[in-house]
Design a protein around this motif. Sequence first.
Motif, mmCIF file in Angstrom:
data_model
loop_
_atom_site.group_PDB
_atom_site.id
_atom_site.type_symbol
_atom_site.label_atom_id
_atom_site.label_comp_id
_atom_site.label_asym_id
_atom_site.label_seq_id
_atom_site.Cartn_x
_atom_site.Cartn_y
_atom_site.Cartn_z
ATOM 1 N N ARG A 173 -42.325 -7.338 -10.763
ATOM 2 C CA ARG A 173 -42.533 -7.890 -9.425
ATOM 3 C C ARG A 173 -41.714 -7.121 -8.393
ATOM 4 N NH1 ARG A 173 -44.634 -12.240 -7.451
ATOM 5 N NH2 ARG A 173 -44.827 -13.239 -9.491
ATOM 6 N N VAL A 174 -42.354 -6.850 -7.265
ATOM 7 C CA VAL A 174 -41.673 -6.307 -6.097
ATOM 8 C C VAL A 174 -41.823 -7.348 -4.995
ATOM 9 C CG1 VAL A 174 -41.529 -4.424 -4.440
ATOM 10 C CG2 VAL A 174 -42.196 -3.954 -6.803
ATOM 11 N N ASN A 175 -40.704 -7.877 -4.515
ATOM 12 C CA ASN A 175 -40.735 -8.929 -3.501
ATOM 13 C C ASN A 175 -40.802 -8.320 -2.107
ATOM 14 O OD1 ASN A 175 -40.241 -11.215 -5.355
ATOM 15 N ND2 ASN A 175 -38.243 -10.255 -5.625
ATOM 16 N N ILE A 176 -41.660 -8.877 -1.255
ATOM 17 C CA ILE A 176 -41.703 -8.472 0.151
ATOM 18 C C ILE A 176 -41.673 -9.740 0.986
ATOM 19 C CG2 ILE A 176 -44.228 -8.251 0.007
ATOM 20 C CD1 ILE A 176 -44.041 -6.238 2.337
ATOM 21 N N LYS A 177 -40.719 -9.794 1.921
ATOM 22 C CA LYS A 177 -40.528 -10.988 2.735
ATOM 23 C C LYS A 177 -40.334 -10.607 4.191
ATOM 24 C CE LYS A 177 -40.837 -14.001 -0.524
ATOM 25 N NZ LYS A 177 -41.907 -15.021 -0.518
ATOM 26 N N SER A 178 -40.887 -11.439 5.062
ATOM 27 C CA SER A 178 -40.651 -11.319 6.492
ATOM 28 C C SER A 178 -39.502 -12.248 6.853
ATOM 29 C CB SER A 178 -41.918 -11.704 7.270
ATOM 30 O OG SER A 178 -41.658 -11.824 8.644
ATOM 31 N N VAL A 179 -38.404 -11.667 7.338
ATOM 32 C CA VAL A 179 -37.203 -12.451 7.649
ATOM 33 C C VAL A 179 -36.709 -12.058 9.039
ATOM 34 C CG1 VAL A 179 -34.886 -13.079 6.909
ATOM 35 C CG2 VAL A 179 -36.595 -12.456 5.199
ATOM 36 N N ARG A 180 -36.639 -13.026 9.942
ATOM 37 C CA ARG A 180 -36.225 -12.776 11.309
ATOM 38 C C ARG A 180 -37.097 -11.671 11.929
ATOM 39 N NH1 ARG A 180 -29.775 -12.386 11.066
ATOM 40 N NH2 ARG A 180 -29.809 -13.395 13.108
ATOM 41 N N ASP A 181 -36.508 -10.548 12.374
ATOM 42 C CA ASP A 181 -37.311 -9.489 12.996
ATOM 43 C C ASP A 181 -37.457 -8.290 12.071
ATOM 44 O OD1 ASP A 181 -34.735 -8.548 13.057
ATOM 45 O OD2 ASP A 181 -34.839 -7.763 15.098
ATOM 46 N N HIS A 182 -37.398 -8.506 10.759
ATOM 47 C CA HIS A 182 -37.501 -7.390 9.840
ATOM 48 C C HIS A 182 -38.215 -7.784 8.544
ATOM 49 C CE1 HIS A 182 -33.391 -9.188 9.830
ATOM 50 N NE2 HIS A 182 -33.609 -9.285 8.537
ATOM 51 N N ILE A 183 -38.500 -6.770 7.738
ATOM 52 C CA ILE A 183 -39.174 -6.931 6.454
ATOM 53 C C ILE A 183 -38.192 -6.508 5.361
ATOM 54 C CG2 ILE A 183 -41.169 -6.281 5.053
ATOM 55 C CD1 ILE A 183 -41.891 -7.756 7.656
ATOM 56 N N ILE A 184 -38.053 -7.337 4.328
ATOM 57 C CA ILE A 184 -37.133 -7.034 3.235
ATOM 58 C C ILE A 184 -37.923 -6.869 1.943
ATOM 59 C CG2 ILE A 184 -35.115 -7.773 1.919
ATOM 60 C CD1 ILE A 184 -34.235 -9.436 4.282
ATOM 61 N N VAL A 185 -37.694 -5.763 1.257
ATOM 62 C CA VAL A 185 -38.329 -5.486 -0.024
ATOM 63 C C VAL A 185 -37.250 -5.436 -1.100
ATOM 64 C CG1 VAL A 185 -39.696 -3.851 -1.369
ATOM 65 C CG2 VAL A 185 -40.206 -4.204 1.053
ATOM 66 N N SER A 186 -37.477 -6.121 -2.205
ATOM 67 C CA SER A 186 -36.507 -6.126 -3.298
ATOM 68 C C SER A 186 -37.235 -6.052 -4.630
ATOM 69 C CB SER A 186 -35.623 -7.382 -3.231
ATOM 70 O OG SER A 186 -36.419 -8.557 -3.281
ATOM 71 N N HIS A 187 -36.468 -5.815 -5.690
ATOM 72 C CA HIS A 187 -37.033 -5.573 -7.008
ATOM 73 C C HIS A 187 -36.586 -6.637 -8.003
ATOM 74 C CE1 HIS A 187 -38.435 -1.518 -5.868
ATOM 75 N NE2 HIS A 187 -37.341 -1.492 -5.129
ATOM 76 N N TYR A 202 -35.860 -6.495 -11.250
ATOM 77 C CA TYR A 202 -34.863 -6.188 -12.280
ATOM 78 C C TYR A 202 -33.732 -5.299 -11.778
ATOM 79 C CZ TYR A 202 -38.505 -8.044 -15.318
ATOM 80 O OH TYR A 202 -39.453 -8.852 -15.904
ATOM 81 N N ALA A 203 -33.555 -5.203 -10.465
ATOM 82 C CA ALA A 203 -32.447 -4.430 -9.903
ATOM 83 C C ALA A 203 -32.047 -5.082 -8.591
ATOM 84 C CB ALA A 203 -32.847 -2.972 -9.678
ATOM 85 N N ASN A 204 -30.770 -4.988 -8.241
ATOM 86 C CA ASN A 204 -30.318 -5.739 -7.072
ATOM 87 C C ASN A 204 -30.391 -4.968 -5.751
ATOM 88 O OD1 ASN A 204 -28.096 -4.018 -7.041
ATOM 89 N ND2 ASN A 204 -26.582 -5.608 -7.481
ATOM 90 N N ASP A 205 -30.760 -3.677 -5.780
ATOM 91 C CA ASP A 205 -30.888 -2.955 -4.511
ATOM 92 C C ASP A 205 -32.097 -3.480 -3.740
ATOM 93 O OD1 ASP A 205 -32.246 -1.697 -6.751
ATOM 94 O OD2 ASP A 205 -32.906 -0.151 -5.365
ATOM 95 N N PHE A 206 -32.004 -3.447 -2.409
ATOM 96 C CA PHE A 206 -33.118 -3.881 -1.580
ATOM 97 C C PHE A 206 -33.166 -3.051 -0.309
ATOM 98 C CE2 PHE A 206 -29.544 -6.688 -0.642
ATOM 99 C CZ PHE A 206 -29.508 -6.761 0.744
ATOM 100 N N TYR A 207 -34.285 -3.181 0.420
ATOM 101 C CA TYR A 207 -34.591 -2.280 1.532
ATOM 102 C C TYR A 207 -35.056 -3.102 2.724
ATOM 103 C CZ TYR A 207 -34.020 0.852 -2.276
ATOM 104 O OH TYR A 207 -33.460 1.507 -3.349
ATOM 105 N N VAL A 208 -34.541 -2.766 3.900
ATOM 106 C CA VAL A 208 -34.796 -3.549 5.104
ATOM 107 C C VAL A 208 -35.471 -2.650 6.141
ATOM 108 C CG1 VAL A 208 -33.820 -5.040 6.875
ATOM 109 C CG2 VAL A 208 -32.728 -4.912 4.607
ATOM 110 N N LEU A 209 -36.668 -3.033 6.561
ATOM 111 C CA LEU A 209 -37.398 -2.309 7.595
ATOM 112 C C LEU A 209 -37.292 -3.068 8.908
ATOM 113 C CD1 LEU A 209 -39.422 -0.078 8.535
ATOM 114 C CD2 LEU A 209 -41.252 -1.692 7.903
ATOM 115 N N TYR A 210 -36.858 -2.354 9.960
ATOM 116 C CA TYR A 210 -36.850 -2.888 11.314
ATOM 117 C C TYR A 210 -38.027 -2.256 12.058
ATOM 118 C CZ TYR A 210 -32.132 -4.504 10.229
ATOM 119 O OH TYR A 210 -31.053 -5.128 9.654
#
Length: 386
Positions: free
Chosen positions: A223-237, A239-247
Amino acid sequence: MHLQTRNTLHFTSLFVVGLTLFSSCGNEAVKQNQSTLNYSIDTVSIDSKDEILFLQRNLYTSDYSEFDGMLYNFNDKTNQVEQINLNTLTVEKVIPFEQEGPNGTGFWTSDLKIASEQQLFLGGERAGIYTLDGKLQHRFDWSAIEKEKGGILAEERVFYQVVNPNFQQQVFAIVVNDHANSVSLRQLDSSDNFIQSYNIDPNENYKTYTLGDLSNYNKWDPRVNIKSVRDHIIVSHEYANDFYVLYPEKDSLISIQYDAPNLPSKVTPTTEGDLVNSTEDRKNALKNYRSQIVYGHLVFDNTNKKYLRLSASIDYGEKEREEYLLPEIDKSTLYISFFDENFNHLSDQEIPEIKKSGIPKYFIKEGAIWMFLNSEDEMSFVRVQF
């Protein structure tokens, strides 16, 4: 009926109802752990008003709206959306949607997200933004964008989609390239018919934890999680704790990696067994991964101005579950991680009272984490308040 139920937590008891989360009597309890972080836990149930609520997908295709305090849950059997008032804990109404015609959603819907105060985004065969009476307001057509403008390739597929209320003309998606066994974040801007691509998997977590044969698409995707949070998009994985934030407003992507003293940063992959052809070996690999750690998505707590994330280690028993790939959960250890507004990792908190949940559907409402609980085919929620 079922307007609200509060359960006392007996810290030494074993729980055997629903997801086997809690004991079954008393009032709200507060516990103080060694790090002096106080929290309370209770459970609430929804009055269905004789409606048969759709729980088969564990509320996966649902979203909580901070605009009106409602949970919107898509029923893919009836093509209806259940509007559930979480302030009164009752079903407000059921909203029918057309599958065909100018307002049609198509014949499969994979995503439901809050688009604005009075609008929903439905993603799937025909992604679009709809009013709360089922009228189409805006259509997003990934296939209409030419390759020269970033269009989707034949070997790619749009996996999960979200919208952000701040960017009405844009939709964001995880796109899988089956030939390369890779994922990317895509942004479709319908105002200029252009798709932008972002690398949200530089560590190749998706490829690392995929099980199966790429040559014939016989594979199991992490699973790759994608969420809309406040004014950005957060993608996470998963089986790993790194994540990525798009503004989107700045067209800026940042990566976040952090060390958690009590949690592994990623799962150690297994090479034991025939992971290409053997279903049983793949199941054993999944059990192995999830017994190490599985990470959920990030949510923002507007009350306490922090980001929160659930993670868990899960051990499975022997009893098979109908329509589930893995058996019933024997036990699990649930953690909540805290981050400040700049995504600095603050702490991790084990919640030992929740023993067998894995990571259910969860969201934040008024400073509490709400976690879905299927209690004998009734919609309920476990709430953790900090």
